[in-house]
Design an enzyme around this catalytic site. Structure first.
Site, mmCIF file in Angstrom:
data_model
loop_
_atom_site.group_PDB
_atom_site.id
_atom_site.type_symbol
_atom_site.label_atom_id
_atom_site.label_comp_id
_atom_site.label_asym_id
_atom_site.label_seq_id
_atom_site.Cartn_x
_atom_site.Cartn_y
_atom_site.Cartn_z
ATOM 1 N N HIS A 68 -44.666 -3.864 11.933
ATOM 2 C CA HIS A 68 -45.317 -2.554 11.754
ATOM 3 C C HIS A 68 -45.057 -1.677 12.977
ATOM 4 O O HIS A 68 -45.123 -2.147 14.108
ATOM 5 C CB HIS A 68 -46.824 -2.752 11.574
ATOM 6 C CG HIS A 68 -47.585 -1.465 11.498
ATOM 7 N ND1 HIS A 68 -47.604 -0.684 10.356
ATOM 8 C CD2 HIS A 68 -48.321 -0.798 12.421
ATOM 9 C CE1 HIS A 68 -48.347 0.382 10.587
ATOM 10 N NE2 HIS A 68 -48.799 0.350 11.833
ATOM 11 N N GLU A 119 0.853 -1.190 0.000
ATOM 12 C CA GLU A 119 0.000 0.000 0.000
ATOM 13 C C GLU A 119 0.886 1.236 0.000
ATOM 14 O O GLU A 119 1.809 1.344 0.814
ATOM 15 C CB GLU A 119 -0.910 -0.005 1.228
ATOM 16 C CG GLU A 119 -1.723 1.258 1.419
ATOM 17 C CD GLU A 119 -2.576 1.615 0.214
ATOM 18 O OE1 GLU A 119 -2.459 2.775 -0.250
ATOM 19 O OE2 GLU A 119 -3.337 0.753 -0.278
#
Length: 474
Positions: A461, A43
């Site tokens: 719900h 990296e």
């Protein structure tokens, strides 16, 4: 932002060497290490890649805070005066989030025994990578049975006069800004453009979007684009589509005037200018001068086959560098797919080794505006082509209890189903928590679920997910 260096310079022979520790690279390293392979990752900047350091994560960190700021002033029953956005504190939070997630990656690399080199890298042959260590400048060659290239991408800058000025922002540099522009021009109405328009409009900053296509989010459903345009306009964003930017002129006071053609007016002036014109790749830089001709590269992107292998046996590529959708989760899936192709599990049957079962076509797309946008399955282009074979089912969020009570009723859930079989082929969501609901619909598409099966589920719900059942029952 290098925090930990995990290297083992004395051993340079690996089963797999990965170039890049972004969302394509580090998950692939974990997968290979879990298979018992010796892995090295190279990296040049910081682990996490663009997504973690200058893309997905920091952008969504800013959007989370700006969204709370806007809702503080608009939510019923809350009286708030003199609230301010502390950009210094917000930037510190952004850095904290990045550092925490980076440390998680580094810790896991250490756990798996993965060698991490912070270095510039150059692939010199089918099994060797030359690296120049950042700390010492020492050059060493790593040898590997397999190489995985995950080079990523960089912000693209339009080849337009004036856009080469250093004070023209990109999606990376604007994240670092410690102060807020008084007003802002965003060139590009794609995902990056609309998300930054969301952030600045949340703070009450006048924003102008200039988009060349007929509508913003040109790759997405026209219903989504129209609804988002209406929402952004209500929040103080001026959206100009079908215009071509001609030049940008910077005045003595630092303000930019952007001239364009195709609109009712021909210019707009603001303190800030953001070029959100997508991203580009530079695959040629990854290979040595003597070896680059062996790799098939087109417009800066590496060509790969169905197994993510390049034109050179043993060298694979994944993520933005291979073209297509530039999405972190797509990059991760491709990296894992490549590792499974390199090191197949002998206990699994053919076609079952890949984490994606060999199919990388069902890739979700997400936009983190408010409301969120999430799409998966059949594309708008394919929908137009096969319109007679499809049925569109739609549930408006204005009828969903959770959306209404949260004041987020503008939006919808749209399901695209096969007219003959009623199987789900695609889903397009524009609602609160759309990105969290989408994976369930992606699974439903993979499992070839029908609308009858979707509507038979008992949805809690009140929830946003109820709208899926409502749409399926249409």
């Amino acid at each position: 932002m290098n925090t930990t260096v995990l290297t083992d310079c004395g051993k340079t022979m690996y089963d797999l060497v990965i170039l890049g520790a972004g969302p394509a690279g580090y998950p692939a390293a974990f997968r290979a290490a879990a298979k018992g392979k010796k892995v090295a990752v190279i990296e040049k900047d910081a682990v996490g890649g663009v997504c973690l350091n200058s893309g997905c994560i920091p952008t969504k960190t800013l959007l989370y805070s700006s969204g709370l700021f806007r809702k503080l002033h608009t939510t019923a029953g809350i009286l708030c005066t003199n609230a301010e956005m502390d950009m210094n504190a917000l930037q510190e939070r952004r850095r904290e989030v990045i550092l925490q997630l980076q440390q998680g990656i580094l810790t896991r690399m250490q756990k798996y025994g993965i060698a991490l080199f912070y270095a510039e890298a150059e692939v010199t042959s089918e099994n060797s990578v030359l690296i120049h260590l950042q700390e010492s400048g020492t050059a060493i060659t790593l040898h590997a049975g397999h190489i995985l290239v995950t080079g990523g991408s960089t912000p693209a800058v339009l080849p337009v006069p004036g856009f080469d000025d250093p004070s023209v922002m990109t999606s990376s540099t604007i994240l670092e800004k410690q102060t807020v522009f008084k007003d802002l021009i965003i060139v590009g109405g794609g995902v990056i453009g609309v998300e930054f328009a969301q952030f600045y409009s949340d703070l009450g900053v006048p924003v102008t979007i200039l988009e060349a296509a007929p509508h913003i989010l040109p790759q997405m459903d026209i219903d989504i684009a129209r609804n988002l345009t209406a929402i952004l306009t209500k929040r103080g964003v001026t959206v100009k589509c079908g215009v071509m930017v001609q030049k940008a002129v910077k005045a003595a006071d630092g303000k930019f005037t952007v001239f364009y053609s195709g609109g009712a007016a021909d210019s707009v002036t603001a303190e800030g200018l953001l070029c959100a014109a997508g991203r580009k790749c530079h695959a040629e830089r990854i290979f040595s001068e003597d070896f680059v001709s062996c790799i098939k590269i087109c417009k800066g992107m590496i060509s790969v086959d169905a197994n993510s292998e390049t034109s050179v046996k043993g060298i694979y590529a994944a993520g933005d560098i291979t073209g297509g959708l530039q999405l972190a989760h797509k990059a991760t899936a491709e990296g894992l797919h490549a590792v499974d192709a390199m090191f197949p599990d002998p206990d699994l049957t053919e076609g079952m080794n890949s984490s994606c079962s060999g199919d990388l076509s069902l890739v979700p797309s997400c936009v983190y505006t408010d409301p969120e946008i999430a799409c998966v399955g059949i594309s708008p282009e394919a929908e137009k082509k096969n319109r007679t074979e499809l049925r569109t089912l739609k549930s408006l969020m204005s009828t969903n209890g959770k959306s209404v009570l949260e004041g987020a009723e503008r939006g919808f859930i749209k399901l695209l189903v096969d007219r003959k079989t009623e199987r789900l082929l695609g889903a397009r969501l524009m609602c609160t928590h759309a990105t969290d609901i989408l994976p369930l619909l992606e699974l439903a598409i993979k499992q070839k679920m029908t609308t009858r099966e979707l509507s038979s589920i008992i949805y809690a719900h009140p929830t946003i997910a109820e709208a899926v059942g409502a749409a399926a029952g249409c």
